[in-house]
Design a protein around this motif. Sequence first.
Motif, PDB file in Angstrom:
ATOM      1  N   SER A  10      37.260  40.672  26.315  1.00 27.47           N
ATOM      2  CA  SER A  10      37.619  40.259  27.669  1.00 27.47           C
ATOM      3  C   SER A  10      38.633  41.228  28.247  1.00 27.47           C
ATOM      4  CB  SER A  10      38.199  38.847  27.650  1.00 27.47           C
ATOM      5  OG  SER A  10      37.218  37.924  27.254  1.00 27.47           O
ATOM      6  N   ILE A  11      38.526  41.420  29.550  1.00 25.41           N
ATOM      7  CA  ILE A  11      39.433  42.290  30.289  1.00 25.41           C
ATOM      8  C   ILE A  11      40.148  41.429  31.313  1.00 25.41           C
ATOM      9  CG2 ILE A  11      39.621  44.290  31.812  1.00 25.41           C
ATOM     10  CD1 ILE A  11      36.851  45.176  30.618  1.00 25.41           C
ATOM     11  N   LEU A  12      41.463  41.448  31.302  1.00 26.47           N
ATOM     12  CA  LEU A  12      42.248  40.713  32.285  1.00 26.47           C
ATOM     13  C   LEU A  12      42.635  41.668  33.401  1.00 26.47           C
ATOM     14  CD1 LEU A  12      43.678  38.122  33.205  1.00 26.47           C
ATOM     15  CD2 LEU A  12      45.645  38.834  31.818  1.00 26.47           C
ATOM     16  N   ILE A  13      42.291  41.298  34.629  1.00 21.38           N
ATOM     17  CA  ILE A  13      42.607  42.101  35.810  1.00 21.38           C
ATOM     18  C   ILE A  13      43.631  41.326  36.625  1.00 21.38           C
ATOM     19  CG2 ILE A  13      41.674  43.231  37.856  1.00 21.38           C
ATOM     20  CD1 ILE A  13      38.869  42.938  36.482  1.00 21.38           C
ATOM     21  N   VAL A  14      44.799  41.927  36.818  1.00 14.87           N
ATOM     22  CA  VAL A  14      45.890  41.233  37.503  1.00 14.87           C
ATOM     23  C   VAL A  14      46.270  42.000  38.765  1.00 14.87           C
ATOM     24  CG1 VAL A  14      48.185  40.230  37.258  1.00 14.87           C
ATOM     25  CG2 VAL A  14      46.761  40.578  35.220  1.00 14.87           C
ATOM     26  N   ASP A  15      46.047  41.368  39.913  1.00 14.68           N
ATOM     27  CA  ASP A  15      46.410  41.952  41.209  1.00 14.68           C
ATOM     28  C   ASP A  15      46.530  40.819  42.206  1.00 14.68           C
ATOM     29  OD1 ASP A  15      46.423  43.478  43.726  1.00 14.68           O
ATOM     30  OD2 ASP A  15      45.768  45.151  42.472  1.00 14.68           O
ATOM     31  N   GLU A  18      43.054  40.271  46.844  1.00 14.06           N
ATOM     32  CA  GLU A  18      41.661  39.925  46.541  1.00 14.06           C
ATOM     33  C   GLU A  18      40.742  41.146  46.572  1.00 14.06           C
ATOM     34  OE1 GLU A  18      38.388  37.511  45.569  1.00 14.06           O
ATOM     35  OE2 GLU A  18      40.514  37.090  45.457  1.00 14.06           O
ATOM     36  N   GLU A  19      40.903  42.000  47.556  1.00 13.45           N
ATOM     37  CA  GLU A  19      40.042  43.187  47.677  1.00 13.45           C
ATOM     38  C   GLU A  19      40.161  44.093  46.452  1.00 13.45           C
ATOM     39  OE1 GLU A  19      42.212  42.205  50.113  1.00 13.45           O
ATOM     40  OE2 GLU A  19      40.718  41.359  51.488  1.00 13.45           O
ATOM     41  N   ASN A  20      41.366  44.205  45.906  1.00 13.57           N
ATOM     42  CA  ASN A  20      41.561  45.021  44.705  1.00 13.57           C
ATOM     43  C   ASN A  20      40.850  44.403  43.503  1.00 13.57           C
ATOM     44  OD1 ASN A  20      43.112  46.798  46.172  1.00 13.57           O
ATOM     45  ND2 ASN A  20      45.058  45.991  45.439  1.00 13.57           N
ATOM     46  N   LEU A  21      40.924  43.075  43.381  1.00 13.08           N
ATOM     47  CA  LEU A  21      40.230  42.391  42.288  1.00 13.08           C
ATOM     48  C   LEU A  21      38.723  42.618  42.385  1.00 13.08           C
ATOM     49  CD1 LEU A  21      42.217  39.028  42.253  1.00 13.08           C
ATOM     50  CD2 LEU A  21      42.303  40.825  40.511  1.00 13.08           C
ATOM     51  N   ILE A  22      38.195  42.513  43.583  1.00 10.93           N
ATOM     52  CA  ILE A  22      36.760  42.740  43.795  1.00 10.93           C
ATOM     53  C   ILE A  22      36.386  44.173  43.426  1.00 10.93           C
ATOM     54  CG2 ILE A  22      34.949  42.891  45.572  1.00 10.93           C
ATOM     55  CD1 ILE A  22      36.418  40.503  46.967  1.00 10.93           C
ATOM     56  N   SER A  40      48.607  36.673  39.922  1.00 13.91           N
ATOM     57  CA  SER A  40      50.067  36.760  39.808  1.00 13.91           C
ATOM     58  C   SER A  40      50.430  37.002  38.350  1.00 13.91           C
ATOM     59  CB  SER A  40      50.721  35.465  40.302  1.00 13.91           C
ATOM     60  OG  SER A  40      50.419  34.405  39.418  1.00 13.91           O
ATOM     61  N   GLY A  41      51.669  37.396  38.146  1.00 15.07           N
ATOM     62  CA  GLY A  41      52.155  37.574  36.782  1.00 15.07           C
ATOM     63  C   GLY A  41      52.158  36.273  36.013  1.00 15.07           C
ATOM     64  N   GLU A  42      52.533  35.196  36.680  1.00 15.95           N
ATOM     65  CA  GLU A  42      52.570  33.886  36.034  1.00 15.95           C
ATOM     66  C   GLU A  42      51.171  33.471  35.587  1.00 15.95           C
ATOM     67  OE1 GLU A  42      53.912  34.593  39.021  1.00 15.95           O
ATOM     68  OE2 GLU A  42      56.055  34.188  38.814  1.00 15.95           O
ATOM     69  N   MET A  62      53.660  43.414  42.776  1.00 14.43           N
ATOM     70  CA  MET A  62      53.189  42.081  43.142  1.00 14.43           C
ATOM     71  C   MET A  62      54.404  41.258  43.546  1.00 14.43           C
ATOM     72  SD  MET A  62      50.372  41.112  40.217  1.00 14.43           S
ATOM     73  CE  MET A  62      51.514  41.236  38.858  1.00 14.43           C
ATOM     74  N   PRO A  63      54.209  40.299  44.446  1.00 14.47           N
ATOM     75  CA  PRO A  63      55.339  39.425  44.794  1.00 14.47           C
ATOM     76  C   PRO A  63      55.678  38.516  43.609  1.00 14.47           C
ATOM     77  CG  PRO A  63      53.313  38.715  45.904  1.00 14.47           C
ATOM     78  CD  PRO A  63      53.002  39.998  45.191  1.00 14.47           C
ATOM     79  N   GLY A  64      56.894  38.051  43.574  1.00 11.76           N
ATOM     80  CA  GLY A  64      57.324  37.197  42.461  1.00 11.76           C
ATOM     81  C   GLY A  64      57.533  38.047  41.222  1.00 11.76           C
ATOM     82  N   MET A  65      56.844  37.713  40.156  1.00 17.81           N
ATOM     83  CA  MET A  65      56.940  38.479  38.915  1.00 17.81           C
ATOM     84  C   MET A  65      56.096  39.750  39.066  1.00 17.81           C
ATOM     85  SD  MET A  65      55.887  37.390  34.999  1.00 17.81           S
ATOM     86  CE  MET A  65      56.535  35.760  35.149  1.00 17.81           C
TER      87      MET A  65
END
Length: 195
Positions: A10-15, A18-22, A40-42, A62-65
């Motif tokens: 599995s690959i986790l994509i964190v951004d 939405e456009e970047n995730l796509i 998000s980081g959380e 990213m905002p927050g964490m």
Amino acid sequence: MSPKQADTGSILIVDDIEENLIAFEAVLSPLHQNLVRARSGEQALKEMLRQDFAVVLLDVRMPGMDGFETAANIKRLDQTKHVPIILVTGTESTADYAYRGYAIGAADFIAKPIDPWVLRTKVNVFLDLHRKNRLLAMCAVAEDADRLTDIIERLTQIELLLRDRPETETAELADRVAEMERAVGTLLPGRTGIE
């Protein structure tokens, strides 16, 4: 775990965008791996605790964490500290980003705009390492099971030799050997130690 299971990762994509995730999903889909999103980081940390990942693509801003804090938290957890992290930075990144990223344990960096070929190549390297590590773990388990089986067979032979001797003390020793055999048997996959 079967060899087929060792082939997938599995690959986790964190951004947070939405456009970047796509875009990441479109670039990585030819690798035929399970792609998991986090916005998000959380959320990324929650996903990391839910399942194993071969690699994490983590946006720095990213905002927050932010990505640095998220990566530091991933590396602090025993169950996730060995997962490679590729930090994704914008064109405004500085040498300080690289220093901070490597200091917290990032394995690599990639800058936006993303070159699809470079991203797939980098991710594929970590997927290959993940597959090899899982296969090595499977071999180690099988080797340990073989060793334990050999120990059980030897203990059984000793127990039979001791039980054939008429002396009282050897019966007590034979009982201890049988007890050890049951204990070792519980370590083998699919065995309860009671036969």
